[in-house]
Design a protein around this motif. Structure first.
Motif, PDB file in Angstrom:
ATOM      1  N   GLY A 321      -5.112  -2.874  -1.800  1.00  0.00           N
ATOM      2  CA  GLY A 321      -4.766  -2.738  -3.209  1.00  0.00           C
ATOM      3  C   GLY A 321      -4.795  -1.310  -3.725  1.00  0.00           C
ATOM      4  O   GLY A 321      -4.200  -1.003  -4.760  1.00  0.00           O
ATOM      5  N   TYR A 322      -5.476  -0.413  -3.004  1.00  0.00           N
ATOM      6  CA  TYR A 322      -5.478   0.991  -3.417  1.00  0.00           C
ATOM      7  C   TYR A 322      -4.077   1.587  -3.394  1.00  0.00           C
ATOM      8  O   TYR A 322      -3.818   2.623  -4.014  1.00  0.00           O
ATOM      9  N   ALA A 323      -3.144   0.946  -2.671  1.00  0.00           N
ATOM     10  CA  ALA A 323      -1.767   1.443  -2.600  1.00  0.00           C
ATOM     11  C   ALA A 323      -1.062   1.382  -3.947  1.00  0.00           C
ATOM     12  O   ALA A 323       0.003   1.995  -4.117  1.00  0.00           O
ATOM     13  N   ALA A 324      -1.632   0.682  -4.931  1.00  0.00           N
ATOM     14  CA  ALA A 324      -1.052   0.678  -6.278  1.00  0.00           C
ATOM     15  C   ALA A 324      -1.015   2.085  -6.870  1.00  0.00           C
ATOM     16  O   ALA A 324      -0.231   2.363  -7.787  1.00  0.00           O
ATOM     17  N   THR A 325      -1.840   2.965  -6.346  1.00  0.00           N
ATOM     18  CA  THR A 325      -1.875   4.335  -6.852  1.00  0.00           C
ATOM     19  C   THR A 325      -0.523   5.033  -6.685  1.00  0.00           C
ATOM     20  O   THR A 325      -0.086   5.776  -7.573  1.00  0.00           O
ATOM     21  N   LEU A 326       0.156   4.804  -5.569  1.00  0.00           N
ATOM     22  CA  LEU A 326       1.393   5.530  -5.282  1.00  0.00           C
ATOM     23  C   LEU A 326       2.500   5.282  -6.306  1.00  0.00           C
ATOM     24  O   LEU A 326       3.065   6.238  -6.844  1.00  0.00           O
ATOM     25  N   PRO A 327       2.867   4.027  -6.629  1.00  0.00           N
ATOM     26  CA  PRO A 327       3.911   3.840  -7.639  1.00  0.00           C
ATOM     27  C   PRO A 327       3.511   4.357  -9.015  1.00  0.00           C
ATOM     28  O   PRO A 327       4.357   4.856  -9.766  1.00  0.00           O
ATOM     29  N   LEU A 328       2.236   4.256  -9.356  1.00  0.00           N
ATOM     30  CA  LEU A 328       1.800   4.784 -10.643  1.00  0.00           C
ATOM     31  C   LEU A 328       1.898   6.314 -10.658  1.00  0.00           C
ATOM     32  O   LEU A 328       2.278   6.908 -11.674  1.00  0.00           O
ATOM     33  N   GLN A 329       1.566   6.959  -9.539  1.00  0.00           N
ATOM     34  CA  GLN A 329       1.703   8.417  -9.449  1.00  0.00           C
ATOM     35  C   GLN A 329       3.159   8.830  -9.561  1.00  0.00           C
ATOM     36  O   GLN A 329       3.483   9.843 -10.206  1.00  0.00           O
ATOM     37  N   GLU A 330       4.047   8.071  -8.945  1.00  0.00           N
ATOM     38  CA  GLU A 330       5.476   8.386  -9.023  1.00  0.00           C
ATOM     39  C   GLU A 330       5.966   8.322 -10.463  1.00  0.00           C
ATOM     40  O   GLU A 330       6.714   9.208 -10.923  1.00  0.00           O
TER      41      GLU A 330
END
Length: 407
Positions: A321-330
């Motif tokens: 679930g930490y991968a949610a960081t990437l789309p939010l960073q984009e």
């Protein structure tokens, strides 16, 4: 700067191998890898040392993630140095400071108060280093390859955390924590040499003078935008609370803490690999909410006190679930003017790390009055509530590219 991620885009044709053919990116990447490895080893060593000397879940949690409290001070005062005219020199100097701090932690018999003081100092300068490194990253790779480059660094962070916790657990069975600090300092020194030898100076930054006033001016502009505020909230709070859960693993199961921490990092690595490399920008954005729920929900199982293998699997699944960081960073970067992208990325990273410290503190305080398992469950439930409650604000946050002239 990275292109607008609000519209569907095809998967990037750039491979990780192609990225690594860029000498400067390789230098930043290798240095980042060594820095993460050093931070993981030193954090685990300090947490073990504090737990052995005090037996306090709160102090143990704070010792592992307490440096994150100081990152907010860096974001509020001097983060504009990340967009200075000589970012390479700035990064080298900051690496030197980190090296000196870790070397000081290796001094035998150093009082815990001094160790916590060093922890805060290192956290302050590490926040500036992160902003500078991410600003350089956006300049050394083409715009079209920024997302894969950031994804590779996120994957590496998870991989190094797995190795760091696993190796740290083994090392601490045979070495004193002070000797592990020495190894961490050596890794930091090696990262310093790599940056100095591979990254050239970039002088295309604005000529404005970095400092407190410029930092505050940019931060005010950053937080004045409702879309950016919603994105920052979701980048900071839900995963910060779950890091607080991880900070209690040593207190929850001292004999299995290394395996639990490694499992979470392994899940994070797998999630970043799938989300960052295999999904398009539009697909990443659509799955961000589900990923934030996945990050917290498996930790609710701690309320049932399941066997260690079940807990380990749950932590592994949650780590994805930490991968949610990437789309939010984009989305955040698509809302960011080119001239301040280093500072904005530094503020985002500093806030995320600060909330990791806050999450560790909250979880540690709860564990003082509840059992560690109950504290983990409670903090995870709050993370779920924040994710669900803030969803409408994230949906309304539309990533509209900001022109370079805007400040």
């Amino acid at each position: 700067m990275p292109s607008d991620t609000s519209a569907p885009t095809a998967p990037s044709p750039t491979s990780y191998r192609a990225l690594l053919s860029n000498r400067e990116f390789t230098g930043l990447y290798v240095s980042f890898t060594l820095t993460v490895a050093a931070a993981t080893l030193s954090g685990f060593a300090l947490g073990t040392l504090v737990n052995h000397q005090t037996g306090s879940p709160f102090l143990t949690a704070v010792s592992m993630y307490g440096a994150t409290f100081a990152t907010v001070l860096g974001a509020l005062t001097l983060m504009s140095v990340a967009d200075g005219r000589r970012p390479r020199r700035t990064l080298v100097v900051l690496q030197c400071v980190s090296l000196a701090g870790l070397a000081a932690q290796a001094i035998p018999g150093l009082p815990l108060g001094a160790r916590f003081g060093l922890l805060l100092i290192l956290g302050f300068f590490q926040s500036l280093g992160t902003g500078t490194r991410m600003g350089l990253l956006a300049e050394v790779v083409p715009t079209s390859t920024y997302a894969p480059a950031r994804s590779l660094m996120n994957i590496t962070s998870g991989g190094m955390a797995i190795l760091g916790y696993a190796i740290g657990a083994v090392l601490l069975r045979h070495l004193a924590p002070q000797e592990v600090f020495t190894i961490a300092a050596a890794l930091t020194g090696l990262g310093l040499v790599v940056v100095a030898a591979t990254v050239r100076e970039h002088s295309i930054r604005p000529t404005r003078r970095p400092g407190l006033r410029q930092t505050w001016t940019t931060n005010v502009a950053l937080f004045s935008h409702s879309g950016r505020r919603a994105l920052l909230l979701n980048l900071w709070v839900p995963n910060g609370l779950i890091v607080g859960c991880a900070a209690l693993f040593i207190s929850y199961a001292p004999g299995h803490a290394g395996a639990l921490l490694a499992a979470g990092s392994a899940g994070m690595l797998l999630g970043d690999l799938i989300v960052g490399r295999l999904l398009t920008a539009d697909q990443r954005r659509r799955c961000a909410f589900a990923l934030r729920l996945l990050l917290a929900a498996p930790h609710l199982l701690f309320a049932l006190h399941p066997p260690a293998p079940v807990v380990t699997v749950a932590v592994f699944v949650a780590g994805a679930g930490y991968a949610a960081t990437l789309p939010l960073q984009e989305q955040l970067l698509a809302l960011t003017p080119d001239s301040v992208r280093g500072q904005v990325q530094g503020v985002e990273s500093a806030g995320r790390m600060t909330w990791q410290g806050i999450g560790a503190g909250i979880a540690g305080i709860l564990a003082q009055y509840l059992t560690p398992g109950t504290a983990i469950t409670t903090v995870a439930a709050v993370s779920v509530a924040v994710t669900v409650g803030s969803r409408p604000f994230v949906v309304r946050a539309r990533a509209v590219r900001v022109g370079k002239a805007e400040t």
